[in-house]
Design an enzyme around this catalytic site. Structure first.
Site, mmCIF file in Angstrom:
data_model
loop_
_atom_site.group_PDB
_atom_site.id
_atom_site.type_symbol
_atom_site.label_atom_id
_atom_site.label_comp_id
_atom_site.label_asym_id
_atom_site.label_seq_id
_atom_site.Cartn_x
_atom_site.Cartn_y
_atom_site.Cartn_z
ATOM 1 N N THR A 158 16.963 -38.991 14.385
ATOM 2 C CA THR A 158 17.354 -38.270 15.596
ATOM 3 C C THR A 158 17.884 -39.255 16.640
ATOM 4 O O THR A 158 17.227 -40.251 16.938
ATOM 5 C CB THR A 158 16.159 -37.512 16.176
ATOM 6 O OG1 THR A 158 15.703 -36.555 15.223
ATOM 7 C CG2 THR A 158 16.528 -36.795 17.467
ATOM 8 N N HIS B 234 3.278 -28.748 10.627
ATOM 9 C CA HIS B 234 3.505 -28.707 9.186
ATOM 10 C C HIS B 234 2.940 -27.422 8.599
ATOM 11 O O HIS B 234 1.927 -26.905 9.067
ATOM 12 C CB HIS B 234 2.828 -29.907 8.508
ATOM 13 C CG HIS B 234 3.454 -31.212 8.882
ATOM 14 N ND1 HIS B 234 2.755 -32.396 8.894
ATOM 15 C CD2 HIS B 234 4.713 -31.519 9.273
ATOM 16 C CE1 HIS B 234 3.562 -33.380 9.253
ATOM 17 N NE2 HIS B 234 4.760 -32.862 9.495
ATOM 18 N N SER C 97 -10.447 -42.496 16.588
ATOM 19 C CA SER C 97 -9.293 -41.649 16.912
ATOM 20 C C SER C 97 -8.045 -42.320 16.354
ATOM 21 O O SER C 97 -8.101 -43.465 15.881
ATOM 22 C CB SER C 97 -9.155 -41.471 18.429
ATOM 23 O OG SER C 97 -8.785 -42.708 19.030
#
Length: 1087
Positions: A348, A749, A778
């Site tokens: 992109t 997804h 995390s």
């Protein structure tokens, strides 16, 4: 988002319409009611409502409605109407979820005994569908997973009646009931397959008096199969889960997504929320949401969504405006924050998408200030530097607090800044914004009842979703998937991706390109030029895949860029060729039934499938798939031109690039990385690749980035426990935020949705830790965890740190260098009237959508493209009148005659029309400019009309615009009359037209046919238009006359007629024209 729940009424309607005749099923009768439904209208459409006892219940994807007291049974019409009145729009709490009852279904009551109730369910799996049946059903059926009998139906097979009766119905005593059920189940399974259901549960299924009734139904369809099933489905609505209302903005983005090749998703979680996100990438969107929730912002989180897959500037602007419109409705005492985040993009163009966001910011600049919105940006990828610069500039220019960070910053660090957990870094502070934002108000953490994944539970989970190894198929680990000699065939004309692969080959010092052929069915065979370093190379393009395979036996990989509609066929075709050992399927949105058939054939033929819905994978120093890892600058930054020691597997393609970045900083880089794809059934799984990595001596440690949904990570736990995976593994499963939401959220997804407790990310992370993987607290801690394991391996001597080698320089493409603004070149042409480069065509700066919306018409279009300005409506209308009156003047005039003769000679439309246009000149239709110049010059020098006529007579010149072969003062030309009336009524001033009419008054005294003709009235009127519409200077007007713009109106108008004459001759199939001898005077040159 493939598997989506439907209304019970929708499911029953589909079964009614498509189940084969001959079953004992009584067609389902039902009526649906919403707040706007008029009872009497439904009564008219369904007379049985007033004649039978009824059942009423909400139809909003609510489970266990009976136990919740939400089913009204055996009621009269009056009682149902009263029941609906009591429950309609009522707030209902179901577990932690609060919502309003808005959608109901009413059906006839079926009188039966409890013993008549049974349970039936069909659900899809990776390698088979499972039909579950229990001879007892109803609200008290209990644990059907433990009680029901299962029949596994392998993909692409069909159960026989004998199988169904023998396996499923062995506890049904009555032979007639068995026969009835057998026929019904076989027919229902056909509907399930043909209509692409992914789940169907009927409880209870009632069999009484040898008739079958569907009392309660829950079902899901594969939404991606719409292009196959649209006709059979009809109008299908996919409702939001209970507790979350459907917003028109969500529907707008869904529609935008459906019309785009990109991925655009939006779910509104809390319209009053303070924290809004606009994240690029399916995986990244989950990571950002996880981080917001981990930092205490779950109750303030307003939305979930993503934009990815290279949306256009216009699409990104539309998406951003939609979010801003939702943000700027309710004020928050602490202001609002927008997190514009994302990983490092693969393909992109970041600057392009950011220009769309900037457009939205400029549109909503006042509202953003009014609602005290602070924006945080973090992004990397192609052209990210320019994108970040533009974002920084717009924030400063508009004085909106906008903080911008690049890939040098941890991906989710902006979340901590946005939620006030850390102050704004000094170098980013703004004099018009606070140095630290307020923290969210503390909220109680949700009580989570998470199961312990014991050894027995682990074995049970893995047995229900067996791997290739479990099925005895084996996983080839002796040979690497890719090497520095791997050759690939590309399906699809993906020039940028192919050039990226060749640039990677060059920087890795491969001796020759990895791409040997391209398959593109929509063109003839030819060769396509690319660059390998500085050298030009030609890659053959074939329209037939079989020919490409036969001519390039050395190719072992197919990178399939086919669309979701053709990816299945092209992949199945490729697997017929034994040379192919790997197929990479890039497309997102392939129906699950098709993917499962691909997996089945791949298992048989020993082919590795990467994808669908993937960017691919990379083996540094050897081979890169398509757009993986993005541009060369990112490849160099992440050290992907040479192998490291760490191999990873991820679902997300976008997050794989983030992993490349992390592993280059916290370890010595990537040895191999694969993004298996975000669909529910990826072609290969985590364990398939981790076993390859385990067998690869170059790989010293493993990284797994898992996800909420599915159970593939448990096979990794089992492999560690059983000593199959011995290398150190660092793992993290994204989607821990799913436990924070009271209603079900489908993440980016298709596979990111927990169907049971063991599919939750938190449970997976704990299990991975228990069974020996290194699991951070995390995603933020993933890099530190990798660094810790890496340093330990270095200390143990298992990893030898190598000296960095400078990679070769890859020349930059001219087009990309121009986009980056680092070169300039004088343009060969200059165009000021039209621009097609942006996301929308514009005429002289006016977007084509506005031209259409404002109904500027043909006249308005002429004013923009010819005169570079928007002329008044009366002027545009005049252009259209001129086109109408000049369109044709019969077949006898020279232009029409030439066109007809040429058409009859068998020539094409363009040749015929041009032959007619070439006759236009001073004698035929081309006198407008001359007439305008003559009238204008005479009027400007104050010449009396009589003097003008006398001067022309003295010079022996015709007066252009005066005279007609047929028409006269006594037989006026109606075309001139209409134009004259329009001009004299609508023009602000028309002195040149009046002058021309005065000339006509003089010339007609000599001969009645010396009238002002069409050329004359149009010419004079155009001069007055230029001079008196107040949009042109006199010099500009004169210049347009000299350039031939007035004549152009006749040319354009007459083209309409010439096309008509061409079509007329062709329609009548007129033969070749030969002029008759008797119409030619033959003379000898001697006479």
């Amino acid at each position: 988002m493939s598997s989506k729940a439907i209304y019970e009424a929708t499911g029953k309607d589909l079964i009614n319409r498509h189940i084969a005749s001959g079953t004992a099923l009584v067609p389902c009768r039902f009526a649906t009611f919403e707040q706007s439904t008029v009872w009497e209208d439904e009564l008219g459409k369904n007379p049985w409502l007033s004649k039978e006892q009824l059942v009423v219940k909400p139809d909003q994807l609510i489970k266990r409605r009976g136990k919740l007291g939400l089913v009204g049974v055996n009621k009269t019409a009056a009682e149902v109407r009263r029941w609906l009145g009591e429950h309609m729009a009522k707030e209902q709490t179901i577990g932690a979820c609060v919502g309003r009852l808005r959608h109901f279904i009413v059906e006839p009551f079926v009188k039966h005994e409890p013993s008549d109730e049974m349970y039936l369910c069909i659900q899809s799996g990776r390698r088979s569908d499972t039909i579950l049946f229990h001879h007892q059903g109803g609200v008290d059926v209990g644990d059907v997973d433990a009680l029901a009998i299962r029949l596994e139906v392998p993909v692409d097979t069909f159960p026989t009646g004998e199988e169904v009766e023998r396996v499923l119905l062995k506890n049904v005593k009555s032979p007639s009931t068995k026969r009835t059920l057998t026929t019904f189940i076989v027919s229902l399974y056909r509907v399930y397959i043909d209509l692409y259901f992914t789940y169907m549960e009927i409880n209870p299924l009632v069999v009484t008096n040898e008739r079958i009734y569907l009392l309660d139904l829950a079902a899901k369809l594969d939404q991606t199969a719409d292009f196959i099933c649209a006709k059979n489905w009809g109008e299908v609505t996919f409702p939001p889960p209970f507790g979350r209302d459907a917003y028109p903005e969500e529907a707008h983005i869904a529609d935008l997504d459906a019309k785009s090749g990109a991925s655009l998703k939006l779910t509104v979680l809390n319209k009053s929320g303070r924290v809004w996100t606009m994240v690029a990438g399916g995986g990244a969107s989950v990571v950002y949401t996880d981080t917001v929730c981990a930092l205490g912002g779950a109750h303030d989180l307003a939305n979930y969504g993503e934009y990815s897959g290279a949306p256009t500037e216009t699409q990104t602007a539309d998406y951003a405006k939609t979010i801003f419109s939702l943000m700027c409705r309710e004020k928050h005492p602490d202001g609002k924050v927008l997190i514009v985040g994302g990983g490092i993009a693969n393909f992109t163009n970041v600057a392009d998408t950011f220009r769309g966001i900037i457009t939205a910011i400029e549109t909503y600049k006042d509202a953003l200030k009014q609602y005290n919105v602070t924006i945080f940006v973090r992004r990397g990828g192609p052209n990210y530097q320019e994108g970040l610069r533009q974002m920084r500039e717009v924030g400063q220019r508009l004085r909106i607090p906008l903080y911008v960070f690049g890939p040098e910053t941890n991906m989710t660090s902006i979340v901590g800044l946005a939620l006030g957990h850390s102050p704004i870094p000094k170098e980013h502070q703004l004099d018009y914004a606070p140095k630290q934002l307020p923290r969210p108000q503390p909220a109680p953490a949700p009580k989570l009842d998470l199961p312990d994944v014991t050894h027995s539970l682990l074995d049970l989970i893995c047995s229900q979703a067996p791997t290739k190894l479990d099925l005895g198929q084996g996983v080839s680990t002796s040979m690497p998937l890719f090497s520095d000699r791997t050759k690939a065939i590309i399906w699809g004309m993906q020039n940028r991706a192919i050039q990226g692969m060749l640039d990677f080959d060059y920087i890795c010092r491969r001796s020759e390109p990895s791409v040997v052929a391209i398959v593109y069915p929509f063109t003839a065979d030819h060769k396509q030029k690319y660059y390998f370093g500085n050298k030009e190379v030609f890659i053959p393009v074939f329209s037939d895949m079989d020919v490409a395979m036969r001519k390039h036996q050395e190719a072992t990989v197919l990178v399939n860029f086919a669309s979701l509609r053709s990816a299945y066929d092209s992949t199945m075709q490729a697997m017929q060729h034994p040379q192919i050992n790997t197929v990479v399927i890039i497309a997102e949105g392939i129906p699950e039934n098709m993917t499962r058939k691909i997996i089945k054939l791949a298992d048989v033929r020993g082919v590795n499938i990467i994808g669908p819905a993937t960017v691919g994978g990379i083996k540094p120093g050897c081979f890169k798939i398509g757009n993986t890892a993005g541009m060369i600058d990112n490849i160099i930054d992440s050290k992907l031109y040479r192998p490291g020691s760490v191999a990873y597997v991820s679902r997300s393609g976008g997050m794989s690039n983030e992993l490349n970045n992390i592993l280059s900083k916290d370890a010595d880089g990537v040895c191999e990385g694969v993004a298996i794809g975000g669909d529910r059934y990826p072609g290969t799984t985590f364990i398939d690749h981790l076993l390859r990595f385990e067998a690869d001596p170059q790989v010293k440690m493993l990284v797994l980035l898992g996800e909420v949904g599915g159970v593939e990570e448990y096979h990794v736990c089992k492999a560690i426990r059983d000593g199959i995976i011995k290398k150190p593994l660092v793992a993290w499963c994204i989607g821990t935020c799913s436990d924070m939401f009271t209603s079900e959220v489908q993440f980016g997804h298709a596979g990111s949705l927990a169907g049971s407790a063991v599919e939750k990310a938190a449970v997976k992370n704990e299990a991975l830790k228990v069974y020996g993987a290194t699991v951070p607290d995390s995603f933020d801690g993933l890099g530190a965890a990798v660094g810790e394991v890496y340093r330990r391996l270095v200390d143990e001597g298992k990893i030898i740190v190598k000296e960095e080698v400078e990679p070769p320089k890859v020349p930059m493409d001219y087009d990309w260098a121009r986009k980056l603004g680092i070169i300039r070149k004088p343009a060969a042409f200059i165009s000021t009237i039209c621009d097609e480069r942006g996301q929308e065509l514009s005429y002289c700066g006016v977007p084509i959508s506005q031209v259409l919306e404002r109904q500027l018409g043909v006249g308005g279009t002429i004013s923009l493209l010819w005169f570079q300005r928007e002329l008044p409506e009366w002027a545009s209308r005049f252009f259209e009148l001129v086109l109408i009156v000049t369109a044709d003047h019969g077949p006898a005039v020279s232009g029409a005659h030439n066109t007809m003769v040429t058409a009859r000679a068998g020539k094409d439309l363009i040749s015929s029309v041009v032959s007619g246009l070439l006759t236009i000149g001073d004698r035929f239709g081309g006198a407008l400019d001359r007439a305008a110049a003559d009238f204008c010059a005479a009027y400007d020098k104050g010449q009396h009309p009589q003097e003008f006529v006398n001067e022309k007579r003295a010079k022996g010149e015709l007066i252009m615009g005066i005279g007609h072969r047929v028409k006269s003062i006594n037989n006026p030309d109606s075309r001139v009359r209409e134009l004259k009336a329009y001009v004299t009524a609508r023009w602000p001033a028309w002195p040149v037209t009046r002058y021309a009419l005065d000339v006509e008054a003089i010339t007609t005294r000599k001969k009645p046919n010396l009238i002002l003709n069409v050329d004359g009235i149009v010419a004079a009127a155009m001069v007055d238009l230029f001079r008196h519409c107040q949009l042109f200077t006199q010099d500009e007007g004169n210049n347009y006359i000299q350039m031939g713009s007035i004549n152009a109106l006749f040319v354009l108008g007459r083209t309409i007629g010439l096309v008509g004459h061409y079509l007329d001759q062709k329609r009548m199939k007129q033969p070749l024209y030969r002029h008759p001898w008797d119409d030619i005077t033959y003379m000898s040159p001697l006479n």
